[in-house]
Design a protein around this motif. Structure first.
Motif, mmCIF file in Angstrom:
data_model
loop_
_atom_site.group_PDB
_atom_site.id
_atom_site.type_symbol
_atom_site.label_atom_id
_atom_site.label_comp_id
_atom_site.label_asym_id
_atom_site.label_seq_id
_atom_site.Cartn_x
_atom_site.Cartn_y
_atom_site.Cartn_z
ATOM 1 N N LYS A 85 0.832 -1.207 0.000
ATOM 2 C CA LYS A 85 0.000 0.000 0.000
ATOM 3 C C LYS A 85 0.864 1.254 0.000
ATOM 4 C CE LYS A 85 -3.935 -2.034 2.486
ATOM 5 N NZ LYS A 85 -4.699 -2.022 3.764
ATOM 6 N N GLN A 86 1.980 1.190 0.728
ATOM 7 C CA GLN A 86 2.873 2.339 0.811
ATOM 8 C C GLN A 86 3.371 2.732 -0.573
ATOM 9 O OE1 GLN A 86 3.848 4.458 2.950
ATOM 10 N NE2 GLN A 86 5.898 5.163 2.383
ATOM 11 N N PHE A 87 3.733 1.749 -1.391
ATOM 12 C CA PHE A 87 4.294 2.055 -2.695
ATOM 13 C C PHE A 87 3.222 2.303 -3.748
ATOM 14 C CE2 PHE A 87 7.866 -0.065 -0.614
ATOM 15 C CZ PHE A 87 8.847 0.884 -0.828
ATOM 16 N N SER A 88 2.027 1.725 -3.550
ATOM 17 C CA SER A 88 0.957 1.943 -4.532
ATOM 18 C C SER A 88 0.284 3.284 -4.328
ATOM 19 C CB SER A 88 -0.075 0.811 -4.457
ATOM 20 O OG SER A 88 -0.718 0.813 -3.195
ATOM 21 N N ASN A 89 0.169 3.725 -3.072
ATOM 22 C CA ASN A 89 -0.440 5.028 -2.803
ATOM 23 C C ASN A 89 0.068 5.531 -1.464
ATOM 24 O OD1 ASN A 89 -2.058 7.297 -2.396
ATOM 25 N ND2 ASN A 89 -3.719 6.389 -3.592
ATOM 26 N N ARG A 90 0.947 6.512 -1.501
ATOM 27 C CA ARG A 90 1.635 6.968 -0.306
ATOM 28 C C ARG A 90 0.783 7.853 0.587
ATOM 29 N NH1 ARG A 90 7.217 6.231 -0.502
ATOM 30 N NH2 ARG A 90 7.946 5.362 -2.465
ATOM 31 N N GLU A 91 -0.329 8.350 0.104
ATOM 32 C CA GLU A 91 -1.099 9.324 0.876
ATOM 33 C C GLU A 91 -2.523 8.876 1.154
ATOM 34 O OE1 GLU A 91 -0.782 13.202 -0.782
ATOM 35 O OE2 GLU A 91 1.400 13.290 -0.534
ATOM 36 N N GLU A 92 -2.797 7.602 0.995
ATOM 37 C CA GLU A 92 -4.105 7.058 1.327
ATOM 38 C C GLU A 92 -3.930 5.833 2.220
ATOM 39 O OE1 GLU A 92 -6.756 6.310 -1.871
ATOM 40 O OE2 GLU A 92 -6.345 8.206 -2.882
ATOM 41 N N GLY A 93 -4.939 5.587 3.043
ATOM 42 C CA GLY A 93 -4.892 4.434 3.926
ATOM 43 C C GLY A 93 -5.521 4.771 5.255
ATOM 44 N N SER A 94 -5.096 4.088 6.299
ATOM 45 C CA SER A 94 -5.631 4.344 7.633
ATOM 46 C C SER A 94 -4.492 4.336 8.642
ATOM 47 C CB SER A 94 -6.682 3.298 8.018
ATOM 48 O OG SER A 94 -6.085 2.015 8.107
ATOM 49 N N LEU A 95 -4.711 5.023 9.746
ATOM 50 C CA LEU A 95 -3.731 5.095 10.823
ATOM 51 C C LEU A 95 -4.497 5.010 12.132
ATOM 52 C CD1 LEU A 95 -0.788 5.572 11.737
ATOM 53 C CD2 LEU A 95 -1.285 8.024 11.722
ATOM 54 N N THR A 96 -4.156 4.025 12.953
ATOM 55 C CA THR A 96 -4.858 3.815 14.218
ATOM 56 C C THR A 96 -3.962 4.248 15.376
ATOM 57 O OG1 THR A 96 -6.115 1.962 13.300
ATOM 58 C CG2 THR A 96 -6.003 2.135 15.703
ATOM 59 N N ILE A 97 -4.461 5.216 16.141
ATOM 60 C CA ILE A 97 -3.755 5.729 17.309
ATOM 61 C C ILE A 97 -4.516 5.285 18.551
ATOM 62 C CG2 ILE A 97 -2.805 7.765 18.451
ATOM 63 C CD1 ILE A 97 -1.794 7.437 15.590
ATOM 64 N N ALA A 98 -3.858 4.551 19.434
ATOM 65 C CA ALA A 98 -4.461 4.156 20.711
ATOM 66 C C ALA A 98 -3.924 5.094 21.787
ATOM 67 C CB ALA A 98 -4.115 2.710 21.044
ATOM 68 N N THR A 99 -4.828 5.746 22.500
ATOM 69 C CA THR A 99 -4.390 6.731 23.482
ATOM 70 C C THR A 99 -5.434 6.884 24.579
ATOM 71 O OG1 THR A 99 -3.483 8.971 23.728
ATOM 72 C CG2 THR A 99 -5.385 8.715 22.258
ATOM 73 N N THR A 100 -5.063 7.620 25.613
ATOM 74 C CA THR A 100 -5.988 7.860 26.715
ATOM 75 C C THR A 100 -6.899 9.043 26.393
ATOM 76 O OG1 THR A 100 -4.453 9.383 27.804
ATOM 77 C CG2 THR A 100 -4.279 7.038 28.381
ATOM 78 N N HIS A 101 -7.957 9.185 27.186
ATOM 79 C CA HIS A 101 -8.868 10.306 26.989
ATOM 80 C C HIS A 101 -8.135 11.634 27.120
ATOM 81 C CE1 HIS A 101 -11.390 13.567 28.638
ATOM 82 N NE2 HIS A 101 -12.228 13.169 27.714
ATOM 83 N N THR A 102 -7.284 11.764 28.127
ATOM 84 C CA THR A 102 -6.604 13.038 28.362
ATOM 85 C C THR A 102 -5.739 13.427 27.175
ATOM 86 O OG1 THR A 102 -6.608 12.692 30.760
ATOM 87 C CG2 THR A 102 -5.003 14.252 29.890
ATOM 88 N N LEU A 108 -3.553 15.989 21.691
ATOM 89 C CA LEU A 108 -3.476 15.604 20.286
ATOM 90 C C LEU A 108 -4.246 16.473 19.281
ATOM 91 C CD1 LEU A 108 -3.490 11.708 20.441
ATOM 92 C CD2 LEU A 108 -1.575 13.256 20.083
ATOM 93 N N PRO A 109 -5.250 17.259 19.678
ATOM 94 C CA PRO A 109 -5.984 18.022 18.659
ATOM 95 C C PRO A 109 -5.118 18.841 17.706
ATOM 96 C CG PRO A 109 -7.225 18.053 20.684
ATOM 97 C CD PRO A 109 -5.920 17.364 20.992
ATOM 98 N N PRO A 110 -4.105 19.591 18.173
ATOM 99 C CA PRO A 110 -3.285 20.337 17.198
ATOM 100 C C PRO A 110 -2.532 19.417 16.244
ATOM 101 C CG PRO A 110 -2.920 21.150 19.433
ATOM 102 C CD PRO A 110 -3.683 19.875 19.565
ATOM 103 N N VAL A 111 -2.066 18.280 16.749
ATOM 104 C CA VAL A 111 -1.347 17.323 15.912
ATOM 105 C C VAL A 111 -2.284 16.733 14.861
ATOM 106 C CG1 VAL A 111 -0.097 15.124 15.896
ATOM 107 C CG2 VAL A 111 0.265 16.765 17.756
ATOM 108 N N ASP A 144 -1.402 1.208 15.447
ATOM 109 C CA ASP A 144 -0.097 1.504 14.866
ATOM 110 C C ASP A 144 0.791 2.268 15.842
ATOM 111 O OD1 ASP A 144 -0.694 0.523 12.123
ATOM 112 O OD2 ASP A 144 -2.171 2.144 12.160
ATOM 113 N N ILE A 145 0.179 3.217 16.556
ATOM 114 C CA ILE A 145 0.915 4.083 17.478
ATOM 115 C C ILE A 145 0.143 4.147 18.788
ATOM 116 C CG2 ILE A 145 1.739 6.441 17.895
ATOM 117 C CD1 ILE A 145 1.867 6.777 14.831
ATOM 118 N N GLY A 146 0.852 4.117 19.903
ATOM 119 C CA GLY A 146 0.220 4.266 21.207
ATOM 120 C C GLY A 146 0.785 5.482 21.914
ATOM 121 N N ILE A 147 -0.080 6.197 22.633
ATOM 122 C CA ILE A 147 0.352 7.386 23.366
ATOM 123 C C ILE A 147 -0.266 7.345 24.755
ATOM 124 C CG2 ILE A 147 0.364 9.915 23.449
ATOM 125 C CD1 ILE A 147 0.119 9.910 20.400
ATOM 126 N N ALA A 148 0.573 7.337 25.776
ATOM 127 C CA ALA A 148 0.106 7.314 27.163
ATOM 128 C C ALA A 148 1.280 7.648 28.072
ATOM 129 C CB ALA A 148 -0.464 5.944 27.525
#
Length: 315
Positions: A85-102, A108-111, A144-148
């Protein structure tokens, strides 16, 4: 042997050997799940599961060894799909971020806004969970990415990077006696009922440690995962609150007063974590760099590579 059989083996372990739950998770019939397991065991010539009648109770020794290999094979298979997918289309797909409510609500809103401007076709998924749940989501490849702040530093198979440092503050309703004090102590806070975070999230361990070192047992009348819930009940007069500093805004929280207590509680560091061996699309590295300019793709890749080489050497 096929990938469906491998998925069934992995899911059976994840679902605590309940074949009904396995079938539901994989959108199969229970008889189909059982058939695939029997066929794989026949092909390999070993039993993978401990049985009592038709019930599965756990993994045999060969089953435990096979499960580790299955996890790696399925991870690599997913990495192949992601790389394509990375090589077929570099700007489409999905990204899953697991994080806390805080983190999702305040950090994260500005990011997220910057990321969506640069990658409007990427479907961004924010999974809100406890730190322990975030570690599992990463380890199982469901994020894909976790933040806590907690649980990520010592979790197996995860690389972690510092995001930012933050502190706790105390909050009280307008007109509260503590609001008139220029300098507050732990004794001052403990003189009133306390409303703060649930255990094991948003630096609660730091709060408990500060009181414990001072020999004080606060009257925690309510705990919650959500900073907004804490603020609501503090404003209603339930007690004094202790929350993350970024959760308070003078404009948004007009009915509350902030009480500076950065001198009372140790600082906390929010972490960004990814799983070793999990393929990240280019835009995932860009999301991490938007969180912290120091964490360029080169820096993250380098740390992941060193850690994986060290792990291979230990093996």
């Amino acid at each position: 042997m096929n990938f469906q059989q491998l998925r069934i083996i992995r899911e059976t372990a994840r679902q605590n050997f309940n074949l009904t739950d396995v079938a539901n998770a994989l959108f199969m019939s229970q008889s189909g799940v059982s058939k695939h397991i029997r066929e794989l065991e026949d092909e390999l010539g070993v039993e993978l599961f401990i049985r009592r009648g038709k019930r599965l109770l756990g993994l045999t020794e060969p089953g435990r060894e096979l499960l580790a290999i299955v996890e790696r094979m399925l991870l690599d298979a997913n990495n192949i799909r992601q790389a394509a997918k990375q090589f077929s289309n570099r700007e489409e797909g999905s990204l899953t971020i697991a994080t806390t409510h805080t983190q999702a609500r305040y950090a994260l809103p500005p990011v997220v806004m910057q990321f969506k401007k640069q990658f409007p076709k990427v479907h961004l998924i924010l999974l809100q969970a406890t730190p322990a749940e975030i570690a599992v989501l990463l380890q199982e490849g469901r994020a894909d990415i976790g933040i806590a702040t907690e649980s990520l530093e010592n979790a197996a198979n995860l690389a972690h990077f510092p995001f930012y440092t933050w502190s706790h503050i105390a909050i009280a309703p307008e007109g509260h006696p503590l609001a008139a004090k220029a300098f507050i102590t732990l004794e001052d806070i403990a003189a009133y009922p306390l409303v703060t975070y649930d255990k094991n999230i948003t630096g609660r361990a730091v709060i408990d440690e500060a009181f414990s070192k001072a020999g004080i047992t606060p009257d925690i009348v309510m705990s919650a995962r959500d900073s907004d819930v804490i603020k609501t009940y503090v404003e209603l007069g339930l007690g004094v609150g202790v929350v993350a500093a970024m959760a308070y805004s003078p404009q948004r929280d007009a009915g509350l007063r902030m009480l500076d207590c950065t001198h009372l509680f140790a600082a906390n560091t929010a972490l960004i974590a990814v799983r070793y061996g999990h393929y990240l699309r280019g835009y995932a590295y860009h999301f991490i760099e938007l969180c912290s300019a120091r964490l360029t793709e080169a820096v993250v890749r380098s740390q992941l590579s060193r850690a994986e080489q060290a792990e291979a050497g230990d093996a």
